[in-house]
Design an enzyme around this catalytic site. Structure first.
Site, PDB file in Angstrom:
ATOM      1  N   CYS A 198       0.831  -1.204   0.000  1.00 50.35           N
ATOM      2  CA  CYS A 198       0.000   0.000   0.000  1.00 50.35           C
ATOM      3  C   CYS A 198       0.866   1.254   0.000  1.00 50.35           C
ATOM      4  O   CYS A 198       1.778   1.380   0.827  1.00 50.35           O
ATOM      5  CB  CYS A 198      -0.915  -0.001   1.221  1.00 50.35           C
ATOM      6  SG  CYS A 198      -1.923   1.482   1.367  1.00 50.35           S
TER       7      CYS A 198
ATOM      8  N   CYS B 142      -1.772   5.797   6.953  1.00 45.01           N
ATOM      9  CA  CYS B 142      -3.112   5.287   7.254  1.00 45.01           C
ATOM     10  C   CYS B 142      -3.105   4.522   8.577  1.00 45.01           C
ATOM     11  O   CYS B 142      -2.125   3.865   8.927  1.00 45.01           O
ATOM     12  CB  CYS B 142      -3.581   4.380   6.125  1.00 45.01           C
ATOM     13  SG  CYS B 142      -5.195   3.638   6.399  1.00 45.01           S
TER      14      CYS B 142
ATOM     15  N   CYS C 267      -3.816  -0.737   8.229  1.00 44.89           N
ATOM     16  CA  CYS C 267      -2.995  -1.952   8.142  1.00 44.89           C
ATOM     17  C   CYS C 267      -1.692  -1.773   8.906  1.00 44.89           C
ATOM     18  O   CYS C 267      -0.626  -1.547   8.319  1.00 44.89           O
ATOM     19  CB  CYS C 267      -2.726  -2.299   6.688  1.00 44.89           C
ATOM     20  SG  CYS C 267      -4.219  -2.652   5.751  1.00 44.89           S
TER      21      CYS C 267
ATOM     22  N   GLN D 191     -19.669 -10.399  10.529  1.00 43.00           N
ATOM     23  CA  GLN D 191     -18.205 -10.427  10.503  1.00 43.00           C
ATOM     24  C   GLN D 191     -17.692  -9.923   9.151  1.00 43.00           C
ATOM     25  O   GLN D 191     -18.273 -10.216   8.106  1.00 43.00           O
ATOM     26  CB  GLN D 191     -17.693 -11.845  10.747  1.00 43.00           C
ATOM     27  CG  GLN D 191     -17.914 -12.363  12.150  1.00 43.00           C
ATOM     28  CD  GLN D 191     -16.899 -11.826  13.146  1.00 43.00           C
ATOM     29  OE1 GLN D 191     -16.075 -10.969  12.824  1.00 43.00           O
ATOM     30  NE2 GLN D 191     -16.963 -12.318  14.377  1.00 43.00           N
TER      31      GLN D 191
ATOM     32  N   GLU E  53     -29.426 -10.282  21.748  1.00 42.33           N
ATOM     33  CA  GLU E  53     -28.655  -9.200  21.121  1.00 42.33           C
ATOM     34  C   GLU E  53     -29.331  -7.867  21.429  1.00 42.33           C
ATOM     35  O   GLU E  53     -30.563  -7.762  21.396  1.00 42.33           O
ATOM     36  CB  GLU E  53     -28.586  -9.426  19.602  1.00 42.33           C
ATOM     37  CG  GLU E  53     -28.122  -8.252  18.776  1.00 42.33           C
ATOM     38  CD  GLU E  53     -26.703  -7.833  19.079  1.00 42.33           C
ATOM     39  OE1 GLU E  53     -26.470  -6.615  19.165  1.00 42.33           O
ATOM     40  OE2 GLU E  53     -25.829  -8.712  19.227  1.00 42.33           O
TER      41      GLU E  53
ATOM     42  N   ASP F  30     -20.098 -14.012  22.260  1.00 44.38           N
ATOM     43  CA  ASP F  30     -19.299 -13.332  21.233  1.00 44.38           C
ATOM     44  C   ASP F  30     -19.441 -11.825  21.452  1.00 44.38           C
ATOM     45  O   ASP F  30     -20.093 -11.126  20.689  1.00 44.38           O
ATOM     46  CB  ASP F  30     -19.792 -13.732  19.842  1.00 44.38           C
ATOM     47  CG  ASP F  30     -18.908 -13.188  18.727  1.00 44.38           C
ATOM     48  OD1 ASP F  30     -17.884 -12.546  19.034  1.00 44.38           O
ATOM     49  OD2 ASP F  30     -19.255 -13.385  17.538  1.00 44.38           O
TER      50      ASP F  30
ATOM     51  N   CYS G  67     -12.674 -10.791  20.122  1.00 42.86           N
ATOM     52  CA  CYS G  67     -11.864  -9.965  19.222  1.00 42.86           C
ATOM     53  C   CYS G  67     -10.827  -9.169  20.002  1.00 42.86           C
ATOM     54  O   CYS G  67     -10.140  -8.317  19.434  1.00 42.86           O
ATOM     55  CB  CYS G  67     -12.755  -9.034  18.404  1.00 42.86           C
ATOM     56  SG  CYS G  67     -13.748  -7.898  19.394  1.00 42.86           S
TER      57      CYS G  67
END
Length: 486
Positions: free
Chosen positions: A81, A87, A90, A312, A362, A413, A440
């Site tokens: 990139c 940025c 990443c 996801q 949820e 989750d 996560c």
């Protein structure tokens, strides 16, 4: 008698130092030491010897700017990139993909030992993933730590893009991604990790804004129109949804955009967000053309995805993640499963046909509507979905049952902040045979496992999975089993 702490050197802003980078931080920044003093340096790689200029100095740690790579790490690569150095997306684009996977696996393991309190000697590190393992997990007293499930480091894997829109210093319309720890937009026309549909869609939206003199939203002045563009893709169906998020009602201009996006998008929405915070979507959404949802397929399940629904972002890796959940659950047809923080019911429906009943909870009402629609769409009649915060709804359900609420397997989750203690306590009272935690954030995962495995449950298996290639994030699935006799 306490051992005297080593006195750290006085580090001053704008001074330069030579350091070795030995680790990676939470946000992907390299970590180095100067005489015991810790410096975080963006763009550095473990194994680098660098010259760094201090930009912020605290008492025991600070932040530096990479000035020179004196000796490059053997893991350092040239990013694909062109804006990787600016940025905020990443963070690991300077590191070879194999080493990226090693870093993520180590990150998950370190959090479990350092924050969770699980002794390193209790782990047995496997040379394959759980999906490639035929052995019964329950056969060993050790905690099986499986090899991370990699994605091959492939590009264009994301099925969802949220691109801020603003003005450059020259007054030109720009879109892209925020620089790390700021709201300065780094212009990116063709992001290498977003779906390939994003580039053409955004070029047309920019041209439409210029033609109609639509000014991007200004955070400081609370004026203007277009704030963000949300693009969602069905990777296995080829469908594309575009949502223009605006501070003001610009519906009179949307027909022109419809013409421009003909053939590029299956549906177009205008979302109006008049708030002054960081929330991306507002409460009012207008459908301009196309269906109200796009669809995605995962195995033999079809999912309907609305603009607001959680799904996801990596469809290919998502299937591997859910296959791991199912393998850890080892479900039987008589099982009752609770899926907490269930989103659009993606895990619930993926496992529903293998068990007697699934109950999903949820907080986002739109996601629950999608979950119910998805159940009907797939002719699944043994899945029930309830709206509410898991930490409130599940304890309420437990009390209402008179303390008889039970489950064979509970799947959680949660978001990055992890589970609320009230929910963890209720899950323990439900006494499921197995608890499966999808995380996560390894730090909050370790914190919550410390509670769950304090007495009644034993950590049995850990499976990291790379859902966010080139970023510092890692997804982890863990299995806990009820201790016999408890």
């Amino acid at each position: 008698m306490k051992t005297a702490e080593k006195e750290l050197p006085v580090i001053r802003k704008n001074e330069e130092y030579t350091i070795d980078i030995v680790d990676i931080g939470t946000d992907g920044e390299g970590i180095g030491k100067y005489q015991g003093y810790t410096l975080f340096v963006k763009g550095s790689v473990p194994g680098d010897k660098i010259r760094v200029r201090v930009v912020k100095a605290g008492r025991s740690y600070g932040y530096g700017r990479l000035m020179e790579i004196i000796e490059p790490s053997p893991y350092r690569i040239k990013p694909d990139c062109p804006v990787a150095d600016r940025c905020g997306g990443c963070q690991l684009s300077y590191i070879s993909y194999n080493e990226e996977l090693n870093i993520k696996q180590k990150k998950a393991a370190d959090c479990l030992t350092r924050l969770g309190g699980f002794p390193a000697s209790d782990f047995e590190f496997a040379d394959k993933s759980a999906l490639d393992e035929s052995r019964n997990i329950e056969e060993t007293d050790k905690i099986t730590f499986y090899k991370i499930i990699g994605s091959g480091g492939g590009m264009h894997y994301r099925n969802k893009a949220q691109l801020p829109v603003g003005l450059s210093k020259d007054g030109d319309i720009v879109y892209g991604f925020y620089a790390i720890h700021s709201h300065n937009i780094i212009p990116v026309e063709d992001c290498l990790i977003q779906n390939e549909s994003c580039g053409p869609v955004m070029k047309n939206i920019k041209a439409w804004m210029e033609k109609n003199s639509l000014v991007p939203y200004d955070e400081e002045k609370s004026s203007g129109s277009v704030r963000h563009v949300l693009i969602r893709n069905g990777i296995n169906t080829g469908q594309t949804m575009v949502v223009v998020i605006s501070y003001s009602d610009i519906s009179e201009y949307m027909n022109d955009l419809s013409d421009r996006l003909n053939g590029l998008a299956d549906s177009l929405f205008l979302n109006i967000n008049t708030s002054h915070g960081n929330r991306i979507l507002g409460n009012k959404t207008l459908r301009i053309f196309g269906p109200e949802v796009i669809t995605e397929k995962l195995g033999d399940i079809t999912y309907r995805i609305s603009p607001e629904a959680f799904f996801q972002v990596n469809t290919v890796q998502m299937k591997k993640l859910y296959d791991t959940v199912v393998k850890f659950a080892d479900p039987e047809k008589t099982d009752i499963v609770y899926d907490l923080y269930c989103g659009t019911g993606s895990i619930s429906l993926y496992i529903a046909r293998k068990v007697k009943n699934v109950i999903g909870v949820e907080i986002v009402d739109e996601s629950i509507k999608c979950a119910r629609d998805n159940a009907r769409l797939n002719h699944i009649e043994n899945a029930e979905f309830y709206t509410g915060a898991a930490e409130e709804k599940v304890p309420e359900m437990y009390v209402r049952s008179g303390g008889t609420l039970r489950a064979d397997t509970v799947i959680v989750d949660p978001p990055r902040k992890g589970c609320d203690r009230a929910l963890l306590d209720t899950v323990l009272k439900m006494a499921p045979g197995k608890i499966i935690y999808v995380s996560c954030n390894p730090s909050t995962l370790a914190r919550d496992l410390k509670v769950l495995c304090e007495k009644d449950y034993k950590l049995k298996a850990v499976q990291p999975c790379d859902l966010f290639s080139r970023s510092a994030h890692v997804e982890t699935v863990v299995l806990m089993s009820k201790v016999k006799g408890k």
